[in-house]
Design a protein around this motif. Structure first.
Motif, PDB file in Angstrom:
ATOM      1  N   TYR A 183       0.867  -1.181   0.000  1.00  0.00           N
ATOM      2  CA  TYR A 183       0.000   0.000   0.000  1.00  0.00           C
ATOM      3  C   TYR A 183       0.898   1.223   0.000  1.00  0.00           C
ATOM      4  O   TYR A 183       1.391   1.660   1.020  1.00  0.00           O
ATOM      5  N   ASN A 184       1.131   1.757  -1.189  1.00  0.00           N
ATOM      6  CA  ASN A 184       1.993   2.924  -1.330  1.00  0.00           C
ATOM      7  C   ASN A 184       1.209   4.222  -1.136  1.00  0.00           C
ATOM      8  O   ASN A 184       1.705   5.178  -0.557  1.00  0.00           O
ATOM      9  N   ASN A 185      -0.012   4.238  -1.631  1.00  0.00           N
ATOM     10  CA  ASN A 185      -0.935   5.362  -1.441  1.00  0.00           C
ATOM     11  C   ASN A 185      -2.314   4.906  -1.911  1.00  0.00           C
ATOM     12  O   ASN A 185      -2.476   3.758  -2.330  1.00  0.00           O
ATOM     13  N   TYR A 226       7.917  -3.752  -0.373  1.00  0.00           N
ATOM     14  CA  TYR A 226       7.036  -3.146   0.634  1.00  0.00           C
ATOM     15  C   TYR A 226       7.424  -3.579   2.045  1.00  0.00           C
ATOM     16  O   TYR A 226       7.514  -4.769   2.345  1.00  0.00           O
ATOM     17  N   LYS A 227       7.627  -2.623   2.945  1.00  0.00           N
ATOM     18  CA  LYS A 227       8.016  -2.893   4.337  1.00  0.00           C
ATOM     19  C   LYS A 227       6.881  -2.624   5.326  1.00  0.00           C
ATOM     20  O   LYS A 227       7.046  -2.785   6.531  1.00  0.00           O
ATOM     21  N   GLY A 228       5.716  -2.235   4.833  1.00  0.00           N
ATOM     22  CA  GLY A 228       4.584  -1.936   5.702  1.00  0.00           C
ATOM     23  C   GLY A 228       3.869  -3.188   6.177  1.00  0.00           C
ATOM     24  O   GLY A 228       4.285  -4.316   5.897  1.00  0.00           O
ATOM     25  N   THR A 233      -5.760  -4.705   8.767  1.00  0.00           N
ATOM     26  CA  THR A 233      -6.022  -4.282  10.146  1.00  0.00           C
ATOM     27  C   THR A 233      -7.473  -3.876  10.376  1.00  0.00           C
ATOM     28  O   THR A 233      -8.261  -3.747   9.425  1.00  0.00           O
ATOM     29  N   ASP A 234      -7.831  -3.656  11.669  1.00  0.00           N
ATOM     30  CA  ASP A 234      -9.203  -3.276  12.027  1.00  0.00           C
ATOM     31  C   ASP A 234      -9.600  -1.925  11.443  1.00  0.00           C
ATOM     32  O   ASP A 234     -10.782  -1.648  11.269  1.00  0.00           O
ATOM     33  N   ALA A 305      -2.475   3.927  10.683  1.00  0.00           N
ATOM     34  CA  ALA A 305      -3.475   4.784  10.047  1.00  0.00           C
ATOM     35  C   ALA A 305      -4.377   3.934   9.165  1.00  0.00           C
ATOM     36  O   ALA A 305      -3.952   2.898   8.653  1.00  0.00           O
ATOM     37  N   PRO A 306      -5.613   4.342   8.996  1.00  0.00           N
ATOM     38  CA  PRO A 306      -6.511   3.553   8.139  1.00  0.00           C
ATOM     39  C   PRO A 306      -6.040   3.597   6.685  1.00  0.00           C
ATOM     40  O   PRO A 306      -5.515   4.615   6.217  1.00  0.00           O
TER      41      PRO A 306
END
Length: 340
Positions: A183-185, A226-228, A233-234, A305-306
């Motif tokens: 998820y880059n943006n 990607y390292k995220g 997530t919730d 962050a969402p």
């Protein structure tokens, strides 16, 4: 009264029938390029072409006239049966006889409980110098958990679409069905959806107008870098539009040309793709066929962050068996009206 009943029946039937889409370009290979924004590829026609090479021509196909780019791409055999489990396809090749159609009809009925959408459109007049190469790819699978129906909202700038997916009220078990690749943006991300079967549904939001092969390569590169957080997530949300269409493509660039070094001429080259994806799962049916004749031989990121995984603009779908290295289906969605 009768007219009202008939109209109601037609309306109800339309809810279950795939959209007949003339604005979706069917690609012969994942290497193919197109001027159309909406395009689709299934490996079925490549399987037929491979069979034509292996059984009849024994080498790359060239024509006495100029060999079109599509033939050169197909000659690379970038997709083959090793990327599919045996229970999802059926193939036939041989001389066209009085029994040819009956053999295929019986076989696909027994294996898939399906009928053919293309056999009646082919000239299957029996003859010693006429041959048929045919393949069908059938996939029906369910998501690991049924996603929520999210109703209608915007798609792109001027369109709307009916969506399914995950929001804040969704059961946590459903969220486990989603894996984040990167998820880059909000306009550059990819996820995979788990299924009950040995299938992967990969969705990638990006507007880059590249061939499917380049897009798939980009996804793998971005995912590896990607390292995220790769768990859903919730706070994350997911929106995917329902997709349903039915397309037919005749590859006219390949017909009525003599194959170099042989006496073969391709009379028909056709592929159909029927696709349906909703909150429950995916259904795919694709057929391809070539009829061939012989003629006289001519010489020669820490705060969580969402993330909004909204596939609400141009995006791409790939389907792949989990233990295989390449997808067997690709779709680029730009104009959602072609699919709903």
């Amino acid at each position: 009264m009768k007219k009202g009943i008939c109209a109601l029946i037609i309306f109800i039937m339309s809810l279950f029938m795939p959209v007949l889409a003339s604005n979706i370009d069917v690609q012969a290979t994942m290497l193919s390029r197109s001027n159309e924004q909406d395009r689709v590829w299934a490996g079925t026609f490549q399987l037929v072409w491979n069979e034509f090479i292996d059984k009849y021509v024994r080498t790359s196909v060239r024509f006495w006239e100029e060999t079109p780019l599509i033939a050169k791409e197909l000659n690379k055999k970038s997709f083959n049966y090793t990327q599919l489990s045996e229970n999802c396809y059926y193939k036939y090749s041989g001389n066209i006889t009085k029994q040819t159609k009956k053999i295929i009809v019986k076989a696909i009925k027994k294996k898939f409980n399906e009928t053919s959408d293309i056999l009646d459109s082919l000239d299957l007049t029996p003859a010693k110098n006429r041959f048929l190469v045919y393949a069908i790819l059938k996939k029906d699978f369910e998501f690991e958990n049924e996603f929520d129906k999210l109703g209608i909202s915007n798609f792109g700038k001027n369109m709307t679409a009916e969506y399914f997916g995950i929001n804040n009220n969704t059961n946590n078990n459903i969220k486990k069905s989603v894996k984040v690749l990167f998820y880059n943006n909000s306009d550059d991300f990819a996820v995979t959806l788990n299924t009950k079967e040995n299938e992967e549904v990969l969705l990638y939001k990006n507007t880059a107008n590249k061939d499917f092969n380049s897009i798939y390569r980009d996804i793998n590169i971005k995912a590896s870098k990607y390292k995220g957080d790769k768990t859903f997530t919730d706070k994350d949300e997911l929106k995917i539009p329902n997709i349903k269409f039915n397309v037919t493509k005749t590859f006219d660039e390949l017909t009525n040309k003599r194959v170099t070094g042989t006496s073969f001429v391709i009379n028909d080259a056709i592929e159909t793709i029927i696709f349906n994806m909703n909150n429950k799962g995916v259904r795919l049916k694709s057929e391809a066929a070539m009829t061939i004749a012989t003629t006289a031989l001519i010489p020669e990121e820490n705060k969580i962050a969402p993330r909004y995984f909204y596939f609400n603009d141009t995006f791409v779908v790939f389907l792949k068996e989990k233990d295989k290295s390449s997808p067997y289906f690709a779709l680029r969605v730009h104009d959602i009206s072609n699919y709903q």
